[in-house]
Structures are given as C-alpha cells and as structure tokens.
Motif scaffolding. Sequence first.
Motif: not given
Length: 220
Positions: A66-67, A69-70, A73-74, A96, A98-100
């Motif tokens: 999850i982290e 992915t964040r 995707t930024a 996930a 919320r993480s993109g």
Amino acid sequence: MSDRVHVLLVDDQPLVRAGLRVLMADSPDLAVVGEAGTGAEAVRLARDLRPDVIVMDVRMPGMDGIEATRIVTAGPGAPRVLILTTFDDDEYVYGALRSGASGFLVKDMALDDILAAIRVVAAGDALIAPGVTRRLIEEFAARPEPGPPSLPPRALAGVTAREREVLALVGRGLSNGEIAQRLHISAATAKAHVARLFTKLDARDRVQLVILAYEAGLAP
C-alpha cells in the motif's frame, strides 16, 4: 518491446513471481521488465524501469504494497498498479483504494483473468476482481477516514441526471458495455459519460468513481 505492456512483478514469494512470469511469457502483448520482493525495491525499480503496470502484493517485509503504491503513483506519468491479494487475509488492503491502485487481483483468480486485468488497466481503465467489488467497497465505506467526506453533496451539482445514473452503475461494478446495455445507449456514449464523470469529479480512474458512487449514496 515498444508495443508491449511492460509489467513489473512485486511479491515477496519468488514462486508467485515465477508463476506470473511464466504465464506472461506466452502472451506476445505482455513483457515482464522486472521483479521485486519488497515495497522499497518496487519503488526503486518503478523509477528505473518505468513500467506500464505494476502487479503489487500487499504484505511484504518492510514497506508494504500500500505504501509502495502511494509512492509510485504520485506524480505525472505514474504506472498503473494492480493490487495482488489473498483478500480474506488482508484487512488493510482497503487502504490501497486511497493510495492510487487501479484495481485488485485475487491470487486464486483464473490465470486468463489475471492477464485480462493487466490489459484492462494498461488501457487506462480500472478493474476490481469479479465478486470482490461489492464486498470491498462496503468494507471501505464502513471504515471512513477522519476529516471531511471526499464527496460533499455540492460536488455532484454539475453532474447531470444521466451521469448520476452512469455513476450509480459504475459503483455497482458494471463495465461501459454493460452500462450501455442497461441504459439502452451506445457503448461510445457510455464511455463519454464516464469520461465526463472523471473530469467533473476529479477522479483518477474507475476505482475512484466506485468509491465516489458509494460516498454519494448512489450505489447502495
């Protein structure tokens, strides 16, 4: 390989990565460009290799999926991420959304469905594994984050009645083709409605539209 979808495989289990790699080797439109066993390694390889799609496990040592992915995707030109999960065991997979992440794959899905999901996401759409959509979103909706809701009522002020219908159907997991059949419109018209919803609601992809539909009370 320029015409192929470049895929980065991220899983802390080498056997899982090997199975996916062998699976994609028989698909001329897909190419595995790298593998990672940790979230931190996935972030580094995403920057170095610039894949089109990352198939990302959730539970890994150190930085989880999850982290990772964040982070990946930024920013502009970010790869699309498909979360790979056992689902029943991954309580925090909802983060996930919320993480993109652009979608979710369940590890026991049919192999052809996994390949199809990668292609769907690479084409710019988003996908949640069949049978998972309602349960996943209902769980997400039951876990509100602190702070103001992401979709206050006024956010729908510019959405037409037809677009509300389309948003509700997106929230129920229907594809553009299924929406077209349900509303007796062409597939091109359904796609155009969805595209306008992306713009009006400032949604990154279809997964966010699903979330927004539930938050707006359009997809109970």
